[in-house]
Design an enzyme around this catalytic site. Structure first.
Site, PDB file in Angstrom:
ATOM      1  N   GLU A 179     -39.904 -45.830  36.728  1.00 16.04           N
ATOM      2  CA  GLU A 179     -39.314 -44.491  36.727  1.00 16.04           C
ATOM      3  C   GLU A 179     -39.868 -43.706  37.910  1.00 16.04           C
ATOM      4  O   GLU A 179     -41.084 -43.665  38.124  1.00 16.04           O
ATOM      5  CB  GLU A 179     -39.660 -43.765  35.419  1.00 16.04           C
TER       6      GLU A 179
ATOM      7  N   HIS B 266     -30.864 -41.359  31.153  1.00 11.12           N
ATOM      8  CA  HIS B 266     -31.603 -40.277  30.520  1.00 11.12           C
ATOM      9  C   HIS B 266     -31.782 -40.720  29.049  1.00 11.12           C
ATOM     10  O   HIS B 266     -31.509 -41.882  28.708  1.00 11.12           O
ATOM     11  CB  HIS B 266     -30.786 -38.979  30.664  1.00 11.12           C
TER      12      HIS B 266
ATOM     13  N   TRP C 215     -34.969 -42.032  37.956  1.00 10.41           N
ATOM     14  CA  TRP C 215     -34.630 -41.110  36.869  1.00 10.41           C
ATOM     15  C   TRP C 215     -33.716 -40.034  37.403  1.00 10.41           C
ATOM     16  O   TRP C 215     -34.119 -39.369  38.358  1.00 10.41           O
ATOM     17  CB  TRP C 215     -35.921 -40.486  36.318  1.00 10.41           C
TER      18      TRP C 215
ATOM     19  N   TYR D 169     -35.845 -42.947  23.815  1.00 10.58           N
ATOM     20  CA  TYR D 169     -36.898 -42.044  23.352  1.00 10.58           C
ATOM     21  C   TYR D 169     -37.256 -42.404  21.914  1.00 10.58           C
ATOM     22  O   TYR D 169     -36.371 -42.668  21.091  1.00 10.58           O
ATOM     23  CB  TYR D 169     -36.401 -40.594  23.359  1.00 10.58           C
TER      24      TYR D 169
ATOM     25  N   LYS E 158     -26.784 -33.908  33.798  1.00 10.17           N
ATOM     26  CA  LYS E 158     -27.477 -32.710  33.345  1.00 10.17           C
ATOM     27  C   LYS E 158     -27.750 -31.793  34.545  1.00 10.17           C
ATOM     28  O   LYS E 158     -27.914 -32.260  35.666  1.00 10.17           O
ATOM     29  CB  LYS E 158     -28.794 -33.117  32.675  1.00 10.17           C
TER      30      LYS E 158
ATOM     31  N   HIS F 185     -39.453 -45.408  24.905  1.00 12.67           N
ATOM     32  CA  HIS F 185     -39.740 -44.235  25.724  1.00 12.67           C
ATOM     33  C   HIS F 185     -40.626 -43.247  24.973  1.00 12.67           C
ATOM     34  O   HIS F 185     -40.175 -42.194  24.516  1.00 12.67           O
ATOM     35  CB  HIS F 185     -38.415 -43.586  26.142  1.00 12.67           C
TER      36      HIS F 185
ATOM     37  N   GLU G 204     -44.675 -43.654  28.802  1.00 18.41           N
ATOM     38  CA  GLU G 204     -45.719 -42.846  29.431  1.00 18.41           C
ATOM     39  C   GLU G 204     -46.751 -42.386  28.411  1.00 18.41           C
ATOM     40  O   GLU G 204     -46.619 -41.300  27.831  1.00 18.41           O
ATOM     41  CB  GLU G 204     -45.113 -41.624  30.137  1.00 18.41           C
TER      42      GLU G 204
ATOM     43  N   TYR H 152     -43.050 -38.712  40.812  1.00 19.89           N
ATOM     44  CA  TYR H 152     -42.032 -37.700  41.115  1.00 19.89           C
ATOM     45  C   TYR H 152     -42.428 -37.092  42.450  1.00 19.89           C
ATOM     46  O   TYR H 152     -43.554 -36.607  42.614  1.00 19.89           O
ATOM     47  CB  TYR H 152     -41.931 -36.673  39.974  1.00 19.89           C
TER      48      TYR H 152
ATOM     49  N   GLU I 169     -30.129 -30.599  36.200  1.00 18.43           N
ATOM     50  CA  GLU I 169     -31.532 -30.636  36.634  1.00 18.43           C
ATOM     51  C   GLU I 169     -31.604 -31.498  37.892  1.00 18.43           C
ATOM     52  O   GLU I 169     -30.804 -32.418  38.070  1.00 18.43           O
ATOM     53  CB  GLU I 169     -32.467 -31.165  35.527  1.00 18.43           C
TER      54      GLU I 169
END
Ligand code: IDC
Length: 513
Positions: free
Chosen positions: A442, A250, A476, A280, A481, A316, A354, A416, A483
Site C-alpha cells: 500500500e 478501498h 491506495w 477491513y 471518493k 485489513h 497495519e 504515503y 480524497e
C-alpha cells in the site's frame, strides 16, 4: 528440400555483412557458444535488451516455435493482435507441426517440455525418417533408458530426432520427456536440426520481435505462474525476478462497486498485474458482516483470476491496532480462504494490513504471524504471504532484525508520499541489506490520512527507488471518493475509464508499465 534452400540463401547473404552478437553471459568457452552465435548472427535469435541471452533459462513454447518459424519461413512476424508469438503459433499449427489438443494460448509463455520441442523440431524441419523409425525401438534398448515414459504419440519422433543427430540423452541415458529445456539447449537442437552448425554470420532476416519479451510487470499469472521469494526478490515460477504493480481497492464494505471484474479488467488493461482487496476487519467490515463481505471478496478474487491478475487478500486491520485482538477470527478466515484458493497461483495472502498502537514486532506481530502462517501453509504450502509490522507497517527494520522462519514470506512497507520520505527508503535499504524481502502492498501519493497533496515529486522519488530495487507496489486506492489518494475523479461512478482518473490516478496508472 525447402530448408536447405533457405540455408543456402543465408550462407550467400552472409557475405553481405555481419552483425556479430556478443552476449555478456555467453562466453566463448561454453559448449553452446557456437550455436548461439551462429543463430544470432543469422538473425534467427535475439537476446534481451540488457545484452544477455540467459542461456540457462527454460525456453517457452512461444520462444521455441518463433525460432523454428524464423528458420523455415523468415519474414513477417506478429502482425496479429494479441500474444506476440501468435503469428508464429498459427503458422506452426496450419503447417501441422502440432495438433489442436497439444498447445493453446495459456501455454505459450510456459516452459515447453522436451517431447513437444522434439515433435515441433522434427516436423518443422522435415527431418527424414530413418530405418529405425516407427516402432523399431533399438534406441529404446540401447540409448533411451526412459523410453517407456515417453507417450506413444511421440516415441517415433524422439527416435527420429536421435537418429538425425539432433539430440542425445543426459548422462544417465535418459531423455526426460517432461523436463523443460534451456534456451541454450533449444538453440543447439534447432541449429543441429537445421544443419547450420557451420553457417557463417549473416545480416539477413533481422527479427522484429525479440526472442521473448523481458520479464516485466506486464506479465500476469499465465506468464509468471506460481510466485516464490528467492533471497529478497519476488520471483516467478522459473526463478526469474518479477515485479508486481497495481491497485488496492478501498474498503470492501464501502467501495466494492470498484472491485468487480470490469474494474479489475480496466486496471489490468492499463498494465497492472496485481489487485489488492482491502477487507477491513473493523469499521463495519468483515467482523460485523462476515458473510456479506466474504461474498464480495470471493467474487472479486474470482474476477481477478479471470483477468489473469495476481490478487492480494488483505486482512485489513486498522482500528483494531494489534493483530492479536482478532486472531481467532483471522485463523478461521485464513483457513477457509486458503483452502478455497489453494489451487490458484493468483492468490497472495496479506495477514495484517497495519498493526499500530502500543505493540511490538517481536511481542505481538511476529507471534500473530506464527499462528496464521501455518494455518495457510496447511492448505497452500507455497503461496506468498505478506506480513505487516507495527507503526502502520513501517517497522520493517524490527522485522528484519527478528525475521520469521518461513519460506515465501515478504514484509510489507507502507508509505504515503506526503508523510514518508527518504528516511523510510533508508529503512527499506537497511531491511533488504539484512535479507528481508520487502513488498509495498500500500502506498499513496497523498499524506498518510489519505488526503492532502498530491505529492507527485516525492512519489516520483519513491517509484525510482522501488524500480531500482525491483520492489513490487500496490497503490491506495481504486475508488472515486473525494480524497486525494483516490485514483478515480470524485463521483465518477463505476463507468470510469483512464480518461476519468484523478491527478493521483493518472500518475499511478502511467507508472504501471
Ligand atoms: C483510509 C481511507 C479513508 C478512510 C480511512 C479509515 O483512505 O477514506 O476514511 O482509511 O478507514 C492506511 C490504511 C488505509 C487508509 C489509508 C489512508 O491502510 O486504510 O485509508 N492509510 O489514510 N495506512 C496509511 C494510510
Amino acid at each position: 528440400m525447402k530448408k536447405r534452400l533457405f540455408l543456402a540463401i543465408l550462407v550467400l547473404t552472409a557475405i553481405l555483412g555481419c552483425t556479430a552478437h556478443a552476449y555478456m553471459d555467453v562466453s566463448s568457452d561454453k559448449w553452446y557458444y557456437k550455436n548461439i552465435q551462429t543463430m544470432s548472427d543469422s538473425g534467427l535469435l535475439k537476446g534481451y535488451d540488457d545484452n544477455t541471452f540467459r542461456p540457462d533459462n527454460p525456453i517457452t513454447y512461444a520462444e521455441f516455435v518463433s525460432v523454428l518459424k524464423r528458420c523455415v519461413s523468415p519474414g513477417s512476424e506478429s502482425s496479429l493482435s494479441g500474444h506476440w508469438a501468435k503469428g508464429a503459433m498459427e503458422y506452426a499449427y496450419s503447417n501441422g507441426w502440432y495438433d489442436y489438443d497439444e498447445i493453446n494460448e495459456s501455454l505459450y509463455d510456459t516452459a515447453i517440455p522436451r517431447y513437444m520441442a522434439v515433435k515441433l523440431t522434427v516436423l518443422s524441419m522435415n527431418l527424414p525418417k530413418t530405418e529405425n523409425d516407427d516402432g523399431v525401438y533399438w534406441r529404446y534398448m540401447n540409448e533411451i533408458k526412459d523410453f517407456n515414459s515417453i507417450d506413444g504419440r511421440y516415441g517415433y519422433l524422439v527416435i527420429r530426432a536421435y537418429n538425425n543427430g539432433v539430440l542425445t540423452g543426459d548422462e544417465n541415458g535418459n531423455f526426460n520427456p517432461r523436463n523443460s529445456l534451456t534456451r541454450a539447449e533449444a538453440c543447439a537442437i534447432i541449429s543441429r536440426a537445421a544443419g547450420m552448425a557451420d553457417i557463417k554470420p549473416s545480416a539477413s532476416a533481422e527479427p522484429d520481435v525479440p526472442i521473448a519479451p523481458q520479464i516485466s510487470v506486464r506479465g500476469g499469472v499465465s506468464e509468471n505462474g506460481k510466485l516464490q521469494v528467492i533471497g529478497t526478490q519476488l520471483s516467478n515460477e522459473r526463478g526469474e525476478p518479477v515485479v508486481l504493480r497495481g491497485m488496492s481497492s478501498h474498503g470492501l464494505q464501502w467501495f466494492s462497486n470498484f472491485t468487480d471484474r470490469a474494474s479489475i479488467a480496466k486496471t489490468a488493461q492499463a498494465g497492472a498485474n496485481v489487485f489488492r482487496l482491502a477487507m477491513y476487519t473493523g469499521e463495519n467490515g468483515y467482523l460485523s458482516q462476515p458473510d456479506n463481505i466474504k461474498n464480495k471478496l470471493y467474487s472479486s478474487v474470482d474476477g481477478a483470476i479471470a483477468e489473469d491478475m495476481y490478487v492480494i487478500i488483505d486482512w485489513h486491520i486498522l482500528s483494531d491496532g494489534n493483530p492479536m485482538t482478532n486472531v481467532a477470527a483471522a485463523e478461521s478466515f485464513f483457513n477457509e480462504v486458503s483452502a478455497k484458493y489453494s489451487n490458484y497461483d493468483n492468490v497472495i495472502y496479506e495477514i495484517c494490513n497495519e498493526p499500530n498502537g502500543n505493540i511490538s514486532w517481536s511481542g505481538d506481530v511476529k507471534p500473530y504471524a506464527e499462528r496464521i502462517i501455518p494455518v495457510i501453509r496447511a492448505n497452500d504450502p507455497e503461496s506468498v504471504i505478506l506480513v505487516g509490522s507495527p507503526t502502520w507497517s513501517q517497522d520493517i527494520n524490527a522485522a528484519a532484525d527478528d525475521p520469521l522462519n518461513f519460506d515465501n514470506v515478504m514484509y510489507t512497507c507502507h508509505f504515503y508520499a506526503g508523510t514518508h520520505t527518504q528516511w523510510l527508503r533508508d529503512w527499506i535499504t537497511y531491511a533488504i541489506g539484512k535479507g528481508a524481502p520487502i513488498f509495498i502492498s500500500e502506498w499513496g501519493t497523498s499524506a498518510a490520512d489519505g488526503n492532502g497533496g498530491v505529492f507527485l515529486e516525492e512519489s516520483q522519488r519513491w517509484l525510482e527507488f522501488l524500480n531500482a530495487n525491483n520492489i513490487s507496489w500496490v497503490n491506495w486506492s481504486l475508488c472515486d471518493k473525494n480524497e486525494a489518494s483516490a485514483a478515480i475523479a470524485p463521483n465518477t461512478g463505476v463507468n470510469w475509464s483512464t480518461d476519468t482518473l484523478s491527478q493521483s490516478g493518472k500518475f499511478v496508472f502511467d507508472n504501471f508499465r
